[in-house]
Design a protein around this motif. Structure first.
Motif, PDB file in Angstrom:
ATOM      1  N   PRO A  61     -10.252  -7.472   8.298  1.00 25.18           N
ATOM      2  CA  PRO A  61     -11.240  -6.830   7.421  1.00 25.18           C
ATOM      3  C   PRO A  61     -10.751  -5.465   6.940  1.00 25.18           C
ATOM      4  O   PRO A  61     -10.062  -4.739   7.650  1.00 25.18           O
ATOM      5  N   ALA A  62     -11.101  -5.137   5.704  1.00 22.99           N
ATOM      6  CA  ALA A  62     -10.713  -3.848   5.126  1.00 22.99           C
ATOM      7  C   ALA A  62     -11.518  -2.721   5.755  1.00 22.99           C
ATOM      8  O   ALA A  62     -12.672  -2.905   6.159  1.00 22.99           O
ATOM      9  N   LEU A  63     -10.907  -1.548   5.832  1.00 23.44           N
ATOM     10  CA  LEU A  63     -11.595  -0.355   6.305  1.00 23.44           C
ATOM     11  C   LEU A  63     -12.208   0.366   5.114  1.00 23.44           C
ATOM     12  O   LEU A  63     -11.624   0.395   4.026  1.00 23.44           O
ATOM     13  N   ALA A  64     -13.343   0.960   5.328  1.00 22.59           N
ATOM     14  CA  ALA A  64     -13.963   1.775   4.281  1.00 22.59           C
ATOM     15  C   ALA A  64     -13.306   3.147   4.300  1.00 22.59           C
ATOM     16  O   ALA A  64     -13.397   3.877   5.284  1.00 22.59           O
ATOM     17  N   ILE A  65     -12.603   3.497   3.224  1.00 24.68           N
ATOM     18  CA  ILE A  65     -11.933   4.787   3.112  1.00 24.68           C
ATOM     19  C   ILE A  65     -12.766   5.685   2.218  1.00 24.68           C
ATOM     20  O   ILE A  65     -13.044   5.362   1.065  1.00 24.68           O
ATOM     21  N   ASP A  66     -13.176   6.825   2.740  1.00 21.53           N
ATOM     22  CA  ASP A  66     -14.032   7.747   2.004  1.00 21.53           C
ATOM     23  C   ASP A  66     -13.195   8.633   1.100  1.00 21.53           C
ATOM     24  O   ASP A  66     -12.984   9.816   1.343  1.00 21.53           O
ATOM     25  N   SER A  67     -12.660   8.041   0.032  1.00 18.85           N
ATOM     26  CA  SER A  67     -11.846   8.791  -0.919  1.00 18.85           C
ATOM     27  C   SER A  67     -11.867   8.070  -2.261  1.00 18.85           C
ATOM     28  O   SER A  67     -11.674   6.858  -2.316  1.00 18.85           O
ATOM     29  N   PRO A  68     -12.076   8.799  -3.365  1.00 20.26           N
ATOM     30  CA  PRO A  68     -12.093   8.141  -4.672  1.00 20.26           C
ATOM     31  C   PRO A  68     -10.742   7.632  -5.102  1.00 20.26           C
ATOM     32  O   PRO A  68     -10.639   6.834  -6.021  1.00 20.26           O
ATOM     33  N   HIS A  69      -9.672   8.080  -4.422  1.00 17.34           N
ATOM     34  CA  HIS A  69      -8.325   7.672  -4.795  1.00 17.34           C
ATOM     35  C   HIS A  69      -7.683   6.717  -3.787  1.00 17.34           C
ATOM     36  O   HIS A  69      -6.514   6.417  -3.897  1.00 17.34           O
ATOM     37  N   ALA A  70      -8.465   6.236  -2.827  1.00 18.43           N
ATOM     38  CA  ALA A  70      -7.885   5.449  -1.737  1.00 18.43           C
ATOM     39  C   ALA A  70      -7.211   4.175  -2.234  1.00 18.43           C
ATOM     40  O   ALA A  70      -6.278   3.688  -1.625  1.00 18.43           O
ATOM     41  N   ASN A  71      -7.687   3.632  -3.366  1.00 12.95           N
ATOM     42  CA  ASN A  71      -7.141   2.360  -3.821  1.00 12.95           C
ATOM     43  C   ASN A  71      -5.719   2.471  -4.348  1.00 12.95           C
ATOM     44  O   ASN A  71      -5.092   1.473  -4.623  1.00 12.95           O
ATOM     45  N   ILE A  72      -5.179   3.692  -4.528  1.00  8.66           N
ATOM     46  CA  ILE A  72      -3.816   3.815  -5.024  1.00  8.66           C
ATOM     47  C   ILE A  72      -2.800   3.732  -3.907  1.00  8.66           C
ATOM     48  O   ILE A  72      -1.606   3.647  -4.152  1.00  8.66           O
ATOM     49  N   ILE A  73      -3.201   3.773  -2.647  1.00  3.75           N
ATOM     50  CA  ILE A  73      -2.263   3.784  -1.528  1.00  3.75           C
ATOM     51  C   ILE A  73      -1.893   2.355  -1.170  1.00  3.75           C
ATOM     52  O   ILE A  73      -2.757   1.531  -1.001  1.00  3.75           O
TER      53      ILE A  73
END
Length: 254
Positions: A242-254
């Protein structure tokens, strides 16, 4: 493999700024004990806490074979220095001006080492030197990983992350067999990649299967998808992680 890439220190800081907790690799190959300690103190000051202490691959294995190696220390001695820093002392046992740091340090392990006694001895040395977790080399023999976990590692209760490599083609697997010491990709895996009309997608399936196998044996994985890091989410999704919830608006670029 001693290949020139972005500094792990800088990459870790970028990840941290995007809300992702990094493991920063420190290799003794490239810096002396002064530089290593300075960077460790800098990592702590910037909020980088997790450190992987490595001896480092030989220079001739990489893309700058004429570069000069340092190797002032090796992994066990670097682990001891990190332990000193955590106690507020430098490598000369002198007090640090700003007090102790709080670094969570790990080390590498090769469960496929041909010498079980050598594997166990080195593992115990690293634990005695302060290793709190381990990342394995590329795993191709899961029977050996299972033996290592049940016969050696589980008695010490230190987390082990299995190294999982994304094989992109049969040719890539054969290259690994020729150039990575201690690793032998099984022939049935090579044949499976060779038969596939879409070898990269087959490699993704194989990596996902290996993630699932590793999850039954150890505490996590270290995914290596060299130059195709963008495929790591696909591998994890296919493995049912399962994916982790990353509290960052730019997390999807990593």
């Amino acid at each position: 493999r001693a290949v020139m890439r972005m500094s792990p220190f800088a990459a870790s800081l970028i990840l941290l700024r995007h809300g992702i907790e990094p493991v920063c690799q420190f290799a003794c190959r490239d810096r002396n004990r002064i530089g290593l300690q300075g960077d460790l103190l800098g990592a702590h000051a910037l909020g980088i806490q997790n450190i992987l202490a490595l001896t480092g691959d030989p220079i001739k294995a990489g893309d700058y074979p004429d570069a000069k190696a340092v190797f002032d220390l090796e992994a066990v001695r670097l682990l001891k220095i990190v332990g000193n820093l955590n106690r507020g002392l430098d490598g000369n046992d002198k007090p640090l001006p700003d007090g102790a740091v709080d670094l969570f340090v790990g080390a590498a392990v090769d469960p496929q080492c041909k010498s079980k006694s050598g594997l166990e001895r080195r593992f115990e040395q690293k634990i005695a030197a302060g290793a709190q977790f381990f990342q394995s080399q590329l795993i191709s023999d899961f029977d050996l990983l299972e033996k290592f976990m049940y016969q050696i590692a589980n008695g010490y209760q230190k987390p082990v992350l299995a190294g999982i490599f994304l094989l992109k083609s049969a040719k890539n697997a054969e290259f690994i067999n020729r150039n990575v010491p201690g690793v032998e990709i099984p022939q049935h895996i090579i044949d499976r990649l060779a038969r596939s009309s879409q070898p990269l997608q087959e490699g993704i399936k194989i990596a996902a299967e290996q993630v699932q196998m590793a999850s039954q044996l150890c505490q996590g994985v270290h995914l290596m998808a060299v130059k195709r890091e963008d495929l790591i989410p696909q591998i994890l999704d296919l493995a049912g992680i399962p994916a982790l919830a990353i509290d960052s608006p730019h997390a999807n670029i990593i």
